[in-house]
Design a protein around this motif. Structure first.
Motif, PDB file in Angstrom:
ATOM      1  N   ARG A  13       1.363  -1.407   0.198  1.00  0.00           N
ATOM      2  CA  ARG A  13       0.008   0.122  -0.359  1.00  0.00           C
ATOM      3  C   ARG A  13       1.009   1.297   0.028  1.00  0.00           C
ATOM      4  O   ARG A  13       0.392   2.072  -0.649  1.00  0.00           O
ATOM      5  CB  ARG A  13      -0.895  -0.057   1.596  1.00  0.00           C
ATOM      6  CG  ARG A  13      -1.983  -0.641   0.811  1.00  0.00           C
ATOM      7  CD  ARG A  13      -3.068   0.173   1.946  1.00  0.00           C
ATOM      8  NE  ARG A  13      -4.670  -0.716   1.903  1.00  0.00           N
ATOM      9  CZ  ARG A  13      -5.403  -0.794   3.126  1.00  0.00           C
ATOM     10  NH1 ARG A  13      -5.217   0.092   4.110  1.00  0.00           N
ATOM     11  NH2 ARG A  13      -6.291  -1.799   2.920  1.00  0.00           N
ATOM     12  N   LEU A  14       2.875   1.100   1.156  1.00  0.00           N
ATOM     13  CA  LEU A  14       3.097   2.095   0.568  1.00  0.00           C
ATOM     14  C   LEU A  14       3.338   2.869  -0.337  1.00  0.00           C
ATOM     15  O   LEU A  14       3.753   3.445  -0.566  1.00  0.00           O
ATOM     16  CB  LEU A  14       3.406   2.526   2.080  1.00  0.00           C
ATOM     17  CG  LEU A  14       4.445   3.379   2.024  1.00  0.00           C
ATOM     18  CD1 LEU A  14       3.810   5.054   3.069  1.00  0.00           C
ATOM     19  CD2 LEU A  14       5.867   3.148   3.598  1.00  0.00           C
ATOM     20  N   ARG A  15       4.069   1.414  -1.349  1.00  0.00           N
ATOM     21  CA  ARG A  15       4.591   1.528  -2.717  1.00  0.00           C
ATOM     22  C   ARG A  15       3.776   2.109  -3.160  1.00  0.00           C
ATOM     23  O   ARG A  15       4.118   2.854  -4.911  1.00  0.00           O
ATOM     24  CB  ARG A  15       5.224   0.239  -2.956  1.00  0.00           C
ATOM     25  CG  ARG A  15       6.328   0.508  -3.681  1.00  0.00           C
ATOM     26  CD  ARG A  15       6.783  -1.006  -4.387  1.00  0.00           C
ATOM     27  NE  ARG A  15       7.742  -1.395  -3.336  1.00  0.00           N
ATOM     28  CZ  ARG A  15       6.907  -2.199  -2.563  1.00  0.00           C
ATOM     29  NH1 ARG A  15       6.823  -3.188  -2.939  1.00  0.00           N
ATOM     30  NH2 ARG A  15       8.495  -2.416  -1.283  1.00  0.00           N
ATOM     31  N   SER A  16       1.985   2.241  -3.365  1.00  0.00           N
ATOM     32  CA  SER A  16       1.226   2.801  -4.308  1.00  0.00           C
ATOM     33  C   SER A  16       1.136   3.658  -3.984  1.00  0.00           C
ATOM     34  O   SER A  16       0.094   4.609  -5.275  1.00  0.00           O
ATOM     35  CB  SER A  16       0.181   1.141  -4.153  1.00  0.00           C
ATOM     36  OG  SER A  16      -0.375   1.765  -3.233  1.00  0.00           O
ATOM     37  N   VAL A  17       1.512   3.968  -2.985  1.00  0.00           N
ATOM     38  CA  VAL A  17       0.886   5.743  -2.753  1.00  0.00           C
ATOM     39  C   VAL A  17       2.075   6.663  -3.016  1.00  0.00           C
ATOM     40  O   VAL A  17       2.206   7.620  -2.930  1.00  0.00           O
ATOM     41  CB  VAL A  17      -0.229   6.032  -1.440  1.00  0.00           C
ATOM     42  CG1 VAL A  17      -1.283   4.804  -1.055  1.00  0.00           C
ATOM     43  CG2 VAL A  17       1.364   5.489  -0.546  1.00  0.00           C
ATOM     44  N   LEU A  18       3.338   6.266  -2.838  1.00  0.00           N
ATOM     45  CA  LEU A  18       4.123   7.020  -3.481  1.00  0.00           C
ATOM     46  C   LEU A  18       4.334   7.672  -4.372  1.00  0.00           C
ATOM     47  O   LEU A  18       4.715   9.266  -4.362  1.00  0.00           O
ATOM     48  CB  LEU A  18       5.696   6.470  -3.284  1.00  0.00           C
ATOM     49  CG  LEU A  18       5.997   5.452  -2.094  1.00  0.00           C
ATOM     50  CD1 LEU A  18       7.115   4.697  -1.502  1.00  0.00           C
ATOM     51  CD2 LEU A  18       6.772   6.442  -0.784  1.00  0.00           C
ATOM     52  N   ALA A  19       3.793   7.340  -5.322  1.00  0.00           N
ATOM     53  CA  ALA A  19       3.828   8.365  -6.621  1.00  0.00           C
ATOM     54  C   ALA A  19       2.964   9.483  -6.346  1.00  0.00           C
ATOM     55  O   ALA A  19       2.630  10.879  -6.265  1.00  0.00           O
ATOM     56  CB  ALA A  19       3.802   8.008  -7.833  1.00  0.00           C
ATOM     57  N   PRO A  20       1.719   9.373  -5.723  1.00  0.00           N
ATOM     58  CA  PRO A  20       0.878  10.771  -5.994  1.00  0.00           C
ATOM     59  C   PRO A  20       1.041  10.919  -4.858  1.00  0.00           C
ATOM     60  O   PRO A  20       1.277  12.952  -5.139  1.00  0.00           O
ATOM     61  CB  PRO A  20      -0.705   9.683  -5.848  1.00  0.00           C
ATOM     62  CG  PRO A  20      -0.318   7.568  -5.482  1.00  0.00           C
ATOM     63  CD  PRO A  20       1.028   7.883  -6.137  1.00  0.00           C
ATOM     64  N   LEU A  21       1.629  10.791  -3.360  1.00  0.00           N
ATOM     65  CA  LEU A  21       2.480  11.414  -2.827  1.00  0.00           C
ATOM     66  C   LEU A  21       3.728  12.153  -3.107  1.00  0.00           C
ATOM     67  O   LEU A  21       3.838  13.419  -2.347  1.00  0.00           O
ATOM     68  CB  LEU A  21       2.801  10.787  -1.109  1.00  0.00           C
ATOM     69  CG  LEU A  21       1.758   9.887  -0.972  1.00  0.00           C
ATOM     70  CD1 LEU A  21       2.111   9.498   0.447  1.00  0.00           C
ATOM     71  CD2 LEU A  21       0.913  10.977  -0.003  1.00  0.00           C
ATOM     72  N   GLY A  22       4.460  11.543  -3.843  1.00  0.00           N
ATOM     73  CA  GLY A  22       5.176  12.446  -4.489  1.00  0.00           C
ATOM     74  C   GLY A  22       5.018  13.536  -6.010  1.00  0.00           C
ATOM     75  O   GLY A  22       5.649  14.546  -5.997  1.00  0.00           O
ATOM     76  N   VAL A  23       3.913  13.491  -6.617  1.00  0.00           N
ATOM     77  CA  VAL A  23       3.103  14.505  -6.937  1.00  0.00           C
ATOM     78  C   VAL A  23       2.853  15.924  -5.834  1.00  0.00           C
ATOM     79  O   VAL A  23       2.799  16.956  -6.537  1.00  0.00           O
ATOM     80  CB  VAL A  23       2.270  14.119  -7.779  1.00  0.00           C
ATOM     81  CG1 VAL A  23       1.468  14.607  -8.640  1.00  0.00           C
ATOM     82  CG2 VAL A  23       3.344  13.516  -8.979  1.00  0.00           C
TER      83      VAL A  23
END
Length: 143
Positions: A13-23
């Protein structure tokens, strides 16, 4: 379901939200920099190449000043600088939120941003906005 499975699921879950959180972090950084360095003062940012070459406004002209106005909590001024950018913000927030939620839920990423018809409609709106803001009767759309 054991502890290892729960831990792996949390990591996924954490890995899958890293991109939107990076944006979101990059967007916050842009707002911080543009909010601190006023684009209304000459010399801080380059001139729009399209405006410089043609003397006409592109669809993005006024967006830096729009971001600056939003960073200073002045949405009325921001709307006057680039109405298209202001209208797009809720849509961008919706798509970003959907991306974040889908990632958190572990659902697969979509291969397209939106249905092709909506992308063509958006392109048409941008082109009409581009033309109208450079015509005499569209002066209210100019930054």
């Amino acid at each position: 379901m054991g502890f290892a499975d729960l831990e792996r699921r949390g990591t996924d879950r954490l890995r899958s939200v890293l991109a939107p959180l990076g944006v979101a972090a990059a967007t916050g950084a842009v707002f911080a920099v543009v909010g601190a360095i006023d684009p209304n003062e000459p010399g801080h940012y380059p001139t729009c190449p399209f405006l410089w070459a043609t003397g006409l406004y592109c669809p993005g002209c006024g967006t830096l000043r729009t971001i600056h106005a939003l960073a200073h909590l002045d949405p009325v001024a921001a709307m006057g600088l680039n109405p298209l950018a202001m209208v797009m913000i809720p849509f961008l927030l919706f798509w970003w939120g959907r991306w974040l939620v889908r990632g958190w839920q572990g659902r697969p990423r979509r291969t397209t941003l939106a249905h092709p018809v909506w992308l063509w409609v958006f392109l048409g709106v941008v082109l009409v906005y581009w033309v109208v803001r450079n015509l005499p009767f569209g002066v209210f759309l100019a930054p």
